[in-house]
Enzyme design. Structure first.
Site, PDB file in Angstrom:
ATOM      1  N   HIS A 156      57.218 -73.309  48.122  1.00 43.78           N
ATOM      2  CA  HIS A 156      56.520 -72.174  47.501  1.00 43.78           C
ATOM      3  C   HIS A 156      56.880 -72.062  46.011  1.00 43.78           C
ATOM      4  CE1 HIS A 156      56.934 -71.049  51.859  1.00 43.78           C
ATOM      5  NE2 HIS A 156      55.666 -70.694  51.683  1.00 43.78           N
ATOM      6  N   HIS A 157      55.930 -71.612  45.219  1.00 44.55           N
ATOM      7  CA  HIS A 157      56.138 -71.444  43.768  1.00 44.55           C
ATOM      8  C   HIS A 157      57.266 -70.448  43.488  1.00 44.55           C
ATOM      9  CE1 HIS A 157      54.495 -69.457  39.852  1.00 44.55           C
ATOM     10  NE2 HIS A 157      55.320 -70.435  39.538  1.00 44.55           N
ATOM     11  N   GLY A 158      58.155 -70.788  42.553  1.00 43.29           N
ATOM     12  CA  GLY A 158      59.260 -69.900  42.174  1.00 43.29           C
ATOM     13  C   GLY A 158      58.821 -68.820  41.201  1.00 43.29           C
TER      14      GLY A 158
END
Ligand code: TV7
Ligand code: ZN
Length: 397
Positions: free
Chosen positions: A182-184
């Site tokens: 998942h995108h940080g």
């Protein structure tokens, strides 16, 4: 037998408070602190604790968390319980709790849980600042979605932001790298207005057949931090959007090419690596097809630059493989090679035995354990790298 000598001579510290294990998000929730129990058992079974300085950090306190988070948010978080929670209270939803998805439930001991994982990241960052260690590890942290006044995606307190803030007292430039599927987004947002932190995130990005974007829905290659040219943070975020089913060779090439370019251009004085294990093949929520050693290759690559390194956990929803990966990566840090045959005296050995659980070995083949057709091809990936390197030209000023 387990190669416990430390040829590269890095001082590694391990920051872990086992009380984190006693917390439960709820039986159907994919986030299982139990994966940390399994990780610890593997690390101990291989004797890795003798190769590191092991700390049992105290929980962080309110004021330490308030360095990043709003006090009103923290007051709510510290007081809410399953008994007193009012799901129709506007504050409850506004702070990101409950809701339709229930990604961030209120559970017993919530405040305790968040203070423990945050305390470990703070302790690890202080250890790097004091030069007590070259590499500091906190597998219980890495909760990259939390915002200053919002719980999001299983994350309530952003321990990564707190740790980076501490590193900034000693470092002119900190590089944050995120290999969770998942995108940080929370870490990127927190430092969007500074050029002293560069955020680099590799993640699944795209819209599914059902029309929902993959969580959190941000992190396209075009998102490079604020557009405003007067904002110091402009150009100091790099996002690498990846499609389903990426394999070991593709990911390793992508990671090495882009990460080395960022490190050479930005020249960070410390690096934080969020090593979310949901990018492995067979993860319950993930979409990639990576094996444990390809994931560990990212740790090896970053370690090879010899900068002070904070290594933290993150996602990872197939607990036995999370444990295998983080045990392997602990070994990578200390420079040990581990025997593929798991030691037999491991508590909970059943969790690793049987064909469906990886056959009692440390490195089972995870490629295609859950079918994700590889939607990435060499052409797309080359274009992605070209665009990423193009984005980096902003750093040349
Ligand atoms: C760092 N995916 C965190 C990753 C956070 C992912 C999501 C779940 C999920 C939650 C549950 C649950 C679940 C099996 C999986 C946008 C929606 C989804 C419409 C119905 N089972 C990290 C967060 C992600 C909660 N959230 O990066 C309780 O999966 O996709 C969403 C949100 C909300 C609306 N709905 C679609 O790895 C640690 N949640 C079971 C019980
Ligand atoms: Zn994740």
């Amino acid at each position: 037998q387990y190669g416990l000598e430390k040829p590269q001579g890095y001082n590694v510290s391990f920051h872990y408070n086992a009380h984190v294990e006693y917390h439960h998000f709820g039986s159907s929730h994919p986030m299982k602190p139990w994966r940390l129990t399994l990780t610890k058992q593997l690390v101990l079974a291989y004797g890795l604790e003798y190769t590191m300085d092991c700390y049992e950090p105290r929980p962080a306190n309110f004021n330490e968390l308030a360095v990043f988070h709003d006090r009103e948010y923290l007051s709510f978080l510290s007081q809410v319980t399953p008994q007193n929670a009012k799901p129709d209270d506007p504050a409850y939803l506004a702070f990101g709790f409950g809701g339709e998805s229930n990604d961030c439930p209120v559970f017993d001991g919530l405040w305790n849980y968040v203070s423990i994982y945050s305390g470990a990241s703070i302790n690890a960052a202080n250890n790097l600042n004091n030069k007590q260690s070259d590499i500091a590890i906190n597998w219980s942290g890495g909760l990259h979605h939390a915002k200053k006044n919002l719980a999001s995606g299983f994350c309530y307190i952003n321990d990564i932001v707190l740790a980076i803030q501490l590193l900034l007292t000693n470092n002119p430039r900190v590089l944050y790298i995120d290999i969770d599927v998942h995108h940080g987004d929370g870490v990127e947002a927190a430092f969007e207005s500074t050029d002293r932190v560069f955020t680099l995130s590799y993640h699944k990005y795209g819209i599914d057949r059902n029309g929902y974007p993959f969580f959190p829905g941000t992190g396209n290659i075009t998102e490079m931090g604020p557009a405003d040219p007067t904002n110091r943070g402009k150009g100091h975020s790099l996002n690498i959007p990846i499609d389903d089913g990426i394999d070991d060779e593709q990911y390793k090439w992508l990671f090495k090419t882009v990460t080395s370019a960022v490190i050479e251009k930005y020249n960070p004085t410390a690096i934080v690596l969020q090593s979310g294990a949901d990018s492995l093949g067979g993860d319950r929520l993930g979409r990639f097809n990576l094996n444990i050693k390809a994931h560990g290759f990212c740790v090896e690559t970053v370690k090879s630059y010899g900068r002070p390194l904070l290594l933290i956990g993150g996602g990872g929803y197939t607990p036995r493989n999370v444990a295998r990966t983080w045990c392997h990566e602990t070994a990578v840090c200390v420079g040990a090679e581990l025997h593929n045959e798991l030691p037999t005296h491991i508590p909970y050995i059943q969790a690793f035995e049987g064909a469906e659980n990886g056959g009692g070995i440390l490195y089972p083949d995870l490629h295609n354990t859950k079918r994700h057709d590889n939607l990435n091809n060499q052409d797309n990936l080359h274009k992605l790298v070209t665009q990423a390197l193009e984005n980096l030209r902003y750093l040349e000023g």
